[in-house]
Design a protein around this motif. Structure first.
Motif, mmCIF file in Angstrom:
data_model
loop_
_atom_site.group_PDB
_atom_site.id
_atom_site.type_symbol
_atom_site.label_atom_id
_atom_site.label_comp_id
_atom_site.label_asym_id
_atom_site.label_seq_id
_atom_site.Cartn_x
_atom_site.Cartn_y
_atom_site.Cartn_z
ATOM 1 N N GLY A 172 43.058 59.751 34.969
ATOM 2 C CA GLY A 172 41.771 60.046 34.343
ATOM 3 C C GLY A 172 40.673 59.122 34.820
ATOM 4 O O GLY A 172 39.754 58.785 34.063
ATOM 5 N N LEU A 173 40.744 58.715 36.089
ATOM 6 C CA LEU A 173 39.790 57.762 36.635
ATOM 7 C C LEU A 173 38.923 58.373 37.732
ATOM 8 O O LEU A 173 39.360 59.261 38.479
ATOM 9 C CB LEU A 173 40.520 56.559 37.240
ATOM 10 N N LEU A 174 37.717 57.879 37.816
ATOM 11 C CA LEU A 174 36.840 58.075 38.966
ATOM 12 C C LEU A 174 36.487 56.669 39.426
ATOM 13 O O LEU A 174 35.869 55.899 38.676
ATOM 14 C CB LEU A 174 35.595 58.874 38.576
ATOM 15 N N VAL A 175 36.915 56.298 40.613
ATOM 16 C CA VAL A 175 36.669 54.955 41.122
ATOM 17 C C VAL A 175 35.629 55.015 42.236
ATOM 18 O O VAL A 175 35.776 55.769 43.200
ATOM 19 C CB VAL A 175 37.967 54.306 41.645
ATOM 20 N N VAL A 176 34.576 54.234 42.064
ATOM 21 C CA VAL A 176 33.525 54.136 43.078
ATOM 22 C C VAL A 176 33.879 52.996 44.023
ATOM 23 O O VAL A 176 34.078 51.855 43.589
ATOM 24 C CB VAL A 176 32.151 53.890 42.428
ATOM 25 N N GLU A 182 34.019 46.318 46.660
ATOM 26 C CA GLU A 182 34.342 46.372 45.247
ATOM 27 C C GLU A 182 34.755 47.785 44.849
ATOM 28 O O GLU A 182 34.273 48.769 45.431
ATOM 29 C CB GLU A 182 33.158 45.941 44.376
ATOM 30 N N HIS A 183 35.648 47.869 43.883
ATOM 31 C CA HIS A 183 36.004 49.129 43.248
ATOM 32 C C HIS A 183 35.485 49.101 41.817
ATOM 33 O O HIS A 183 35.818 48.180 41.062
ATOM 34 C CB HIS A 183 37.528 49.333 43.226
ATOM 35 N N LEU A 184 34.679 50.091 41.448
ATOM 36 C CA LEU A 184 34.192 50.222 40.079
ATOM 37 C C LEU A 184 34.961 51.355 39.415
ATOM 38 O O LEU A 184 34.941 52.492 39.894
ATOM 39 C CB LEU A 184 32.690 50.539 40.061
ATOM 40 N N PRO A 197 34.582 44.457 31.401
ATOM 41 C CA PRO A 197 35.303 45.016 30.266
ATOM 42 C C PRO A 197 36.235 46.145 30.701
ATOM 43 O O PRO A 197 36.573 46.260 31.878
ATOM 44 C CB PRO A 197 34.174 45.542 29.379
ATOM 45 N N GLU A 198 36.623 46.947 29.761
ATOM 46 C CA GLU A 198 37.429 48.120 30.076
ATOM 47 C C GLU A 198 36.618 49.089 30.939
ATOM 48 O O GLU A 198 35.395 49.000 31.019
ATOM 49 C CB GLU A 198 37.859 48.827 28.781
ATOM 50 N N ALA A 199 37.313 50.015 31.570
ATOM 51 C CA ALA A 199 36.618 51.054 32.336
ATOM 52 C C ALA A 199 35.798 51.902 31.374
ATOM 53 O O ALA A 199 36.312 52.397 30.368
ATOM 54 C CB ALA A 199 37.628 51.925 33.072
ATOM 55 N N ILE A 200 34.522 52.061 31.657
ATOM 56 C CA ILE A 200 33.646 52.843 30.793
ATOM 57 C C ILE A 200 33.574 54.280 31.298
ATOM 58 O O ILE A 200 34.038 54.604 32.395
ATOM 59 C CB ILE A 200 32.232 52.236 30.723
#
Length: 297
Positions: free
Chosen positions: A80-84, A128-130, A178-181
């Motif tokens: 359930g992630l989208l990583v930039v 970086e990975h966001l 923080p946690e992934a928003i």
């Protein structure tokens, strides 16, 4: 080392992220490929790829990482992630090429937002990975350069190397955050796939197609002109992406689309240069990706 990597895998799984082993010291999956699949175990009914085999089960993770010091991959889609991915220029000799972090920060500023404060990881290359939680009901795919120069994304069909993994180029390290928003709506607007040709209303003749294109041009122009502050550039971007397919199909002349959207963007409050830059990149992308016209049913 094995214990450290096992802990990294378990920590990611505890966040609900689906992990799978990567080659020790590397980034490729450590699972067998389809050509060498033994068709046994999980693959008894057919080859199961890394995205399907990724897991949050602590027992399965402990079993896998007891075999070797595997690096940790996170399957973005199932997680359930989208990583930039904010990359750094590959050509170190060029000082003019901006890094992904710079172009992404500029994009956020133009959108009227601060760079999102979310969970992030420094990559071995210095990028970086966001991490963002993907929106429910929207299946986002990987992108390369769609958001901005040196800014890619990983979602369904993609994976990232988790914090704690180590490569010859260096470690992947979690940065303070923080946690992934949730994925910001303005960023989702850029990433959401434009309707494919097969999803467009059926047309029986080129005359009907052109009339539909004219209606779309009017609607998209109106949407851009009425866009609120903070959403204007992205409304323009989406409109150009949507109308670019009609340019590719020959239903609308490019100069007509550019003029209409340029005027709408300026009416909404964007500068002439902002409009030109956004229109050029969005139309170029859309035209290049919509060369094949949908045939009438």
């Amino acid at each position: 080392m094995t214990e450290h990597l096992l802990r990294a895998a378990l920590d990611a799984a505890a966040r609900g992220w689906h992990v799978f082993p990567l080659r020790p010291g590397g980034k490729p999956p450590a699972l067998h490929g389809e050509q060498s699949c033994p068709r046994t175990g999980e693959c008894r009914a057919g080859h199961v790829k890394w995205e399907q085999r990724a897991t949050t089960d602590p027992d399965r993770i402990r079993t896998a990482w007891s075999r070797a010091p595997f690096n940790v991959g996170i399957a973005c889609g199932p997680s359930g992630l989208l990583v930039v991915d904010l990359d750094v220029p590959k050509d170190k000799s060029s000082s003019d090429a901006p890094c992904g972090a710079t172009t992404f920060a500029a994009l956020c500023e133009r959108a009227g937002h601060a760079v999102p404060d979310t969970y992030r990881v420094r990559t071995a290359s210095g990028g970086e990975h966001l991490y963002f939680t993907a929106p429910a009901g929207v299946r986002l795919a990987n992108t390369a350069g769609t958001v901005a120069t040196s800014v890619d994304t990983r979602a369904w069909g993609g994976y990232v190397v988790a914090a704690g993994s180590i490569t010859p180029a260096g470690p992947y390290e979690a940065l303070c955050g923080p946690e992934a928003i949730a994925l910001p709506s303005w960023l989702q607007a850029i990433l959401k796939p434009a309707p494919s040709a097969s999803q467009a209303p059926s047309v029986a003749a080129s005359g009907h197609s052109r009339r539909y294109a004219d209606v779309a041009l009017t609607a998209e122009t109106r949407n851009v002109a009425s866009a609120q502050q903070g959403c204007r550039e992205h409304a323009l971007f989406r409109a150009a992406r949507a109308l670019g397919r009609f340019v590719a199909w020959g239903d609308l002349p490019r100069h007509v689309v550019e003029q209409a959207l340029q005027e709408a963007g300026e009416a909404a409050g964007l500068s002439a240069s902002e409009c030109r830059s956004t229109l050029r990149s969005a139309l170029n992308w859309s035209i290049a990706h919509n060369q094949a016209r949908r045939e009438a049913a």
